[in-house]
Design an enzyme around this catalytic site. Sequence first.
Site, short mmCIF file in Angstrom:
data_model
loop_
_atom_site.label_atom_id
_atom_site.label_comp_id
_atom_site.label_asym_id
_atom_site.label_seq_id
_atom_site.Cartn_x
_atom_site.Cartn_y
_atom_site.Cartn_z
N GLU A 49 0.85 -1.19 0.00
CA GLU A 49 0.00 0.00 0.00
C GLU A 49 0.89 1.24 0.00
O GLU A 49 2.02 1.21 0.50
CB GLU A 49 -0.88 0.02 1.25
CG GLU A 49 -1.94 -1.05 1.25
CD GLU A 49 -2.69 -1.10 2.57
OE1 GLU A 49 -3.93 -1.12 2.54
OE2 GLU A 49 -2.04 -1.11 3.62
N ASP A 55 8.03 -3.94 -15.66
CA ASP A 55 6.59 -3.74 -15.43
C ASP A 55 6.20 -2.33 -15.88
O ASP A 55 5.56 -1.57 -15.14
CB ASP A 55 6.23 -3.96 -13.96
CG ASP A 55 4.72 -4.14 -13.76
OD1 ASP A 55 4.02 -4.43 -14.75
OD2 ASP A 55 4.26 -3.98 -12.62
N1 LIG Z 1 5.86 8.30 -4.71
C1 LIG Z 1 4.57 8.26 -5.02
N2 LIG Z 1 3.83 9.38 -4.99
C2 LIG Z 1 2.51 9.36 -5.30
N3 LIG Z 1 1.84 8.24 -5.63
C3 LIG Z 1 2.52 7.08 -5.67
C4 LIG Z 1 3.91 7.03 -5.37
N4 LIG Z 1 4.31 5.75 -5.50
C5 LIG Z 1 3.23 5.05 -5.86
N5 LIG Z 1 2.14 5.84 -5.97
C6 LIG Z 1 0.79 5.45 -6.35
O1 LIG Z 1 0.50 4.16 -5.89
C7 LIG Z 1 0.24 3.28 -6.99
C8 LIG Z 1 0.82 1.91 -6.69
O2 LIG Z 1 2.22 2.05 -6.45
P1 LIG Z 1 3.26 0.95 -6.90
O3 LIG Z 1 3.08 0.69 -8.37
O4 LIG Z 1 4.60 1.35 -6.45
O5 LIG Z 1 2.75 -0.29 -6.05
P2 LIG Z 1 2.75 -1.79 -6.46
O6 LIG Z 1 2.28 -2.54 -5.27
O7 LIG Z 1 4.06 -2.20 -6.98
O8 LIG Z 1 1.65 -1.75 -7.60
P3 LIG Z 1 1.39 -2.69 -8.85
O9 LIG Z 1 0.83 -3.93 -8.30
O10 LIG Z 1 0.40 -1.92 -9.67
O11 LIG Z 1 2.68 -2.86 -9.56
C9 LIG Z 1 0.87 3.95 -8.20
O12 LIG Z 1 0.21 3.62 -9.39
C10 LIG Z 1 0.70 5.43 -7.87
O13 LIG Z 1 -0.56 5.88 -8.27
#
Ligand SMILES: Nc1ncnc2c1ncn2[C@@H]1O[C@H](COP(=O)(O)OP(=O)(O)OP(=O)(O)O)[C@@H](O)[C@H]1O
Length: 473
Positions: free
Chosen positions: A29, A136
């Site tokens: 999250e 990705d």
């Molecule tokens: N530094 C940040 N500032 C603002 N929003 C962010 C930031 N990092 C991530 N987010 C938001 O959170 C979402 C999910 O982040 P992230 O892709 O890093 O997580 P994840 O668990 O790897 O997701 P996924 O399963 O989609 O790959 C991003 O699409 C973005 O909208």
Amino acid sequence: MNNVGFTTGSLIKGRWTVMKKIGQGAFGEIFSGKNIINGEQIAIKVEKVDTKKQVLRLEVAVLKKLQLCPYVCRFITCGRHNDYNYMVMELLGENLSELRRKQIDGKFSLGTTLKLGIQMIQSLQAVHDLGYLHRDVKPSNFAIGLNPNKRNITYLIDFGLARRFVLASGEVRPARESTGFRGTARYASINSHLSKDLGRRDDLWSIFYVLIEFAEGQLPWRKLKDKDQIGDMKQRFNTPELVKDLPPQFAQFMKHLKSLNYEDRPNYLFLQSLLNDCYSSLGLSEGALFDWELPQQQPSGSGVGSSSSGPVASGAAAQQRGLAQSGLNNSKVLASPSTIDVEASGKSSQNSKPIGAENDTSPNNPPLLRRDSASISQIANSSESNNKESGGGSWNQKSSSPRHKQQQLHNNDNQLEEAPTGSHKHLKANNNNNNSNSGVQSGVQPIDKIELSTQHQQKSSTPKCCSSKCTLM
Ligand SMILES: Nc1ncnc2c1ncn2[C@@H]1O[C@H](COP(=O)(O)OP(=O)(O)OP(=O)(O)O)[C@@H](O)[C@H]1O
């Protein structure tokens, strides 16, 4: 995820206060927050310590190494709080998936698509030149800057599936015979669907699909859920037919990608030149605004990046948007581009500034590259094309960009896009085949080991702020 320990108002390490949840990924999250000492807005990515497949450790390792790249989110620190590992980073604005969905017809203008493409290629080139694949690439993994003067800069995020593709010697790691699917089905390359080991070309294929979706509002396989069916359809559309309604540069883009073998370094400059040429042919000025900077596209305020881009002259800006949307090649309409920029954005120094040389990656000068003399075919035939890679780590460390200096100083469309599939999350049947033909192991554990064991070699580029504090490291 049960986020006990990360709720609004939680104070982390006496410094970071948690504000609200802003993202939910497959791996964790994301919360917005604030540094209560200096008021800086931050984002915190959390992962439960007992999560079976932990990826935050890898993400921290990669992100720290990429801090010299101006198009990568700034890393601040990491640690453990209650039952969570966390990573604190710069708070960015909306991601590109959210921004696209806010557009009329769910697509970006061609001008915005092309400028985004150029920035996205630059960020991937930086990542690749440091020896990593992202694996990705998708719209929700790019976010614009939060501050008004950074809403024209696109930052790459989420290195949870990143992988080092070069050996200590600097040579490209030999391709493994079969690796399983990696990435997100809609944007993954055909190679990923075929379980082939991924190379730099595959991140570029994902950019290609992303750009088509930006410009057309959809990909032919948008309604398919099954990744194998999506792969089949990508094979069927692996011809210029896929881009028949787009300018010819898109077909040339595809042709170049098709010419690349696993170990080849894509010709990033050529690909950017194609987009740049296409942009010029639209008659748009270099400083033209992005769609979300135009008055009718101001964010509704629901996202984290709801800052206004300043006062507007709606007539000129709307005219610009109309031109871009229609793809009309009418430079006369935009006879005074700098006037439009000044009036529309209120930040002329940035948007109307002439763009620098081809290799200028300054984030304050991001949208286009100037191709003064070399023709596209010359660039395509340059030594950058199809060369066998001899080493990574060549990111421009002498960058004089403000972001670079700042770093030295102190150091979802997810439902639509689907979640990523990779070694961390879906260790499927294909993992049986993960033995490398070169003796290099595959899968998350060996990758983690490789990432972490190379940390000390790159310590000089690691921000000081976290070297001792990071319990994740
Ligand atoms: N530094 C940040 N500032 C603002 N929003 C962010 C930031 N990092 C991530 N987010 C938001 O959170 C979402 C999910 O982040 P992230 O892709 O890093 O997580 P994840 O668990 O790897 O997701 P996924 O399963 O989609 O790959 C991003 O699409 C973005 O909208």
